[in-house]
Scaffold this active site. Structure first.
Site, PDB file in Angstrom:
ATOM      1  N   TYR A 211      49.858  31.006  39.297  1.00 14.40           N
ATOM      2  CA  TYR A 211      49.273  31.658  37.961  1.00 14.40           C
ATOM      3  C   TYR A 211      49.308  30.947  36.753  1.00 14.40           C
ATOM      4  O   TYR A 211      50.263  30.311  36.416  1.00 14.40           O
ATOM      5  CB  TYR A 211      49.981  33.159  37.882  1.00 14.40           C
ATOM      6  CG  TYR A 211      49.514  33.861  36.557  1.00 14.40           C
ATOM      7  CD1 TYR A 211      49.654  34.053  35.291  1.00 14.40           C
ATOM      8  CD2 TYR A 211      47.961  34.439  36.736  1.00 14.40           C
ATOM      9  CE1 TYR A 211      49.571  34.766  34.248  1.00 14.40           C
ATOM     10  CE2 TYR A 211      47.634  35.296  35.645  1.00 14.40           C
ATOM     11  CZ  TYR A 211      48.235  35.109  34.565  1.00 14.40           C
ATOM     12  OH  TYR A 211      47.658  36.088  33.562  1.00 14.40           O
TER      13      TYR A 211
ATOM     14  N   ASP B 118      51.595  22.639  34.804  1.00 17.91           N
ATOM     15  CA  ASP B 118      51.646  23.922  33.945  1.00 17.91           C
ATOM     16  C   ASP B 118      53.185  24.492  33.772  1.00 17.91           C
ATOM     17  O   ASP B 118      53.784  24.803  34.758  1.00 17.91           O
ATOM     18  CB  ASP B 118      50.843  25.084  34.631  1.00 17.91           C
ATOM     19  CG  ASP B 118      51.124  26.464  33.767  1.00 17.91           C
ATOM     20  OD1 ASP B 118      50.356  27.205  34.167  1.00 17.91           O
ATOM     21  OD2 ASP B 118      51.617  26.527  32.932  1.00 17.91           O
TER      22      ASP B 118
ATOM     23  N   LYS C  10      55.996  30.031  26.115  1.00 18.39           N
ATOM     24  CA  LYS C  10      57.201  30.886  26.291  1.00 18.39           C
ATOM     25  C   LYS C  10      58.347  30.377  25.423  1.00 18.39           C
ATOM     26  O   LYS C  10      58.388  30.508  24.169  1.00 18.39           O
ATOM     27  CB  LYS C  10      57.441  31.032  27.782  1.00 18.39           C
ATOM     28  CG  LYS C  10      56.441  31.976  28.605  1.00 18.39           C
ATOM     29  CD  LYS C  10      56.904  31.863  30.084  1.00 18.39           C
ATOM     30  CE  LYS C  10      55.653  32.596  30.796  1.00 18.39           C
ATOM     31  NZ  LYS C  10      55.382  33.963  30.970  1.00 18.39           N
TER      32      LYS C  10
HETATM   33  P1  KE4 Z   1      49.964  33.661  28.549  1.00 15.98           P
HETATM   34  O1  KE4 Z   1      48.704  33.570  28.465  1.00 15.98           O
HETATM   35  O2  KE4 Z   1      50.414  34.974  29.300  1.00 15.98           O
HETATM   36  O3  KE4 Z   1      51.003  33.404  27.528  1.00 15.98           O
HETATM   37  O4  KE4 Z   1      50.558  32.588  29.754  1.00 15.98           O
HETATM   38  C1  KE4 Z   1      49.727  32.402  30.928  1.00 15.98           C
HETATM   39  C2  KE4 Z   1      50.822  31.744  31.988  1.00 15.98           C
HETATM   40  C3  KE4 Z   1      50.504  30.401  32.220  1.00 15.98           C
HETATM   41  N1  KE4 Z   1      51.209  29.590  33.049  1.00 15.98           N
HETATM   42  C4  KE4 Z   1      52.103  30.015  33.555  1.00 15.98           C
HETATM   43  C5  KE4 Z   1      52.978  29.221  34.608  1.00 15.98           C
HETATM   44  C6  KE4 Z   1      52.626  31.416  33.352  1.00 15.98           C
HETATM   45  O5  KE4 Z   1      53.783  31.982  34.089  1.00 15.98           O
HETATM   46  C7  KE4 Z   1      52.037  32.256  32.367  1.00 15.98           C
HETATM   47  C8  KE4 Z   1      52.243  33.711  32.266  1.00 15.98           C
HETATM   48  N2  KE4 Z   1      53.216  34.350  32.919  1.00 15.98           N
HETATM   49  C9  KE4 Z   1      53.507  35.607  33.216  1.00 15.98           C
HETATM   50  C10 KE4 Z   1      54.555  36.128  34.014  1.00 15.98           C
HETATM   51  N3  KE4 Z   1      54.452  35.658  35.192  1.00 15.98           N
HETATM   52  C11 KE4 Z   1      53.326  36.320  31.965  1.00 15.98           C
HETATM   53  C12 KE4 Z   1      53.332  38.015  31.844  1.00 15.98           C
HETATM   54  C13 KE4 Z   1      52.202  38.672  31.884  1.00 15.98           C
HETATM   55  O6  KE4 Z   1      51.027  38.449  32.359  1.00 15.98           O
HETATM   56  O7  KE4 Z   1      52.241  39.945  31.194  1.00 15.98           O
END
Ligand code: KE4
Length: 427
Positions: free
Chosen positions: A143, A238, A266
């Site tokens: 993701y 990523d 994060k």
């Molecule tokens: P955000 O747009 O949510 O800040 O980041 C996206 C993203 C990009 N790359 C990786 C490897 C990520 O894990 C994420 C976001 N992670 C999720 C949890 N697995 C965020 C939680 C959510 O979607 O509420």
């Protein structure tokens, strides 16, 4: 008696789709009512009904120091007095840019944004602008945020809700996205030998944390690096989740691979909305206002978010920080595995730095297909039983878990005692 959590959830579904501002929070796959939190301190959070939990989500990774770390709070309080945002350059942004370039040698230049999605979306655009090619390669179950081109067989909430490929995304967009299998070398080599010169970029979570937790086979990342170099494709790590989570040098430091671009998020925001992308100078120079690849953001590099990120990045550089974090996380995963084994429950777990995976299956999965063989029903039962015990794991069997430096030996011990009570009555 209806709890305040339940009342809040009922009301919030009136005004917010699904009652949540991010789908994975909705408890859809585990069932039950999402917990509304009101306070966090160290390894603990309190819900609307004042029940406390040991938190292994940590807001999905940012809170590597635990909730409301005094140094982070102090940094934000000091900064906020001078104003919240300027929409102009500030010295703090320069400070964190220099620090990120120092800590991650593959990053020669970096740009700050407000979310991981913005970081990955722009990294893809940048790779396409730099190479003049369109095709991108991602891996099923990984993701990278909710950018159209990447919402194909995605992990995390998309996988949790059973919609890994989203509605509303035009085929014209995803026709240029090739999805392969994480850790599958043969498939990768075939694709590159056939169409390597068309590939603008490969984007990969170097440790997959959105299809539960899957580590790379020893040859996988080196093969990605070699093939991208050979065919002139941009290798994007990523590291939004793994960045400063698995080690001070990120996953690229653990596995000693130099990507062309890296996305971060994060941890670098310390709990505030901040992410970044960076890498080779010649690629980053393609970005406006220097180059022709456009990207922008009203609150990019927000000084309050930067202050929380800087305080966090200072703390993680403390000598021994990652050794202790790794040891605490291993204490948890080894402890859980030992208890499950005692009661002959098909369960295993593994970790890297401060992130971990729990699997209701006999052995550690090394692919998306093997993750899909995990017993989701057992996970859901474990999740709720531990929630009852005051232990909050990620409300999805397709997410990684996180330990912070605030998770003391006593906190881990309390977690294992709770697991003992749950597993001892499992059969
Ligand atoms: P955000 O747009 O949510 O800040 O980041 C996206 C993203 C990009 N790359 C990786 C490897 C990520 O894990 C994420 C976001 N992670 C999720 C949890 N697995 C965020 C939680 C959510 O979607 O509420």
């Amino acid at each position: 008696m209806t709890s305040l959590n339940q009342k809040l959830f009922q009301r919030s579904q009136e005004f917010i789709p699904g009652g949540v501002n991010s789908p994975v929070r909705a408890f859809k796959s585990v069932g039950g009512t999402p917990v509304f939190f009101k306070q966090g301190k160290g390894a603990y959070v309190w819900d609307a009904d004042n029940k406390s939990y040991i938190d292994y989500v940590g807001s999905w990774g940012p809170l590597i120091l635990g909730h409301a770390h005094p140094e982070v709070i102090k940094a934000v309080q000091n900064k906020i007095k001078d104003g919240l945002t300027f929409g102009a350059p500030t010295e703090a942004e320069l400070e964190i840019a220099e620090l990120l370039c120092k800590l991650v040698p593959s990053i020669e230049q970096v740009r700050l944004v407000s979310s991981g999605t913005e970081a990955t979306m722009t990294a893809i655009r940048l790779a396409r602008g730099y190479t003049g090619r369109n095709r991108i390669i991602k891996f099923e179950g990984c993701y990278h945020g909710h950018d159209d081109a990447l919402l194909v067989k995605a992990g995390s909430g998309a996988l949790t809700l059973g919609c890994p490929s989203s509605a509303g995304v035009p085929a014209e967009v995803t026709n240029s996205t090739t999805v392969l299998n994480f850790n599958d070398l043969e498939e990768l080599e075939q694709i590159f030998s056939k169409a390597g010169r068309e590939v603008a970029a490969v984007i990969v979570e170097p440790v997959a944390g959105n299809m539960n937790f899957v580590t790379p086979n020893p040859k996988f990342l080196p093969a990605l690096r070699e093939l991208c170099t050979k065919y002139g494709s941009v290798l994007i790590f990523d590291e939004v989740m793994t960045g400063f989570r698995v080690g001070l040098g990120c996953a690229q430091g653990v596995y000693n691979i130099k990507p062309d671009l890296t996305t971060l998020g994060k941890v670098i925001g310390g709990g505030m909305p901040m992410a970044a992308f960076g890498g080779k100078r010649e690629i980053m120079q393609c970005l406006a206002p220097v180059g022709s690849v456009y990207q922008a953001g009203t609150l990019s590099g927000n000084p309050i978010a930067v202050s929380a990120g800087l305080a966090t990045l200072q703390m993680v550089q403390t000598p021994g920080f990652y050794e202790k974090l790794t040891s605490s996380t291993q204490q948890l995963t080894n402890g859980l595995t030992g208890i499950a084994k005692k009661y002959e429950i098909p369960f295993c777990a593994q970790s890297l730095g401060g992130m971990f995976g729990l699997y209701f299956r006999g052995d550690i999965p090394s692919s998306y297909a093997e993750v899909m063989e995990c017993d989701v029903e057992s996970f859901n039962r474990f999740f709720h039983a531990m929630l009852e015990e005051g232990i909050y794991f990620a409300p999805s069997s397709f997410e990684a878990g996180f330990v912070s430096s605030a998770h003391s030996d006593m906190v881990i011990r309390k977690t294992l005692q709770a697991a003992e009570r749950v597993f001892s009555t499992w059969k």
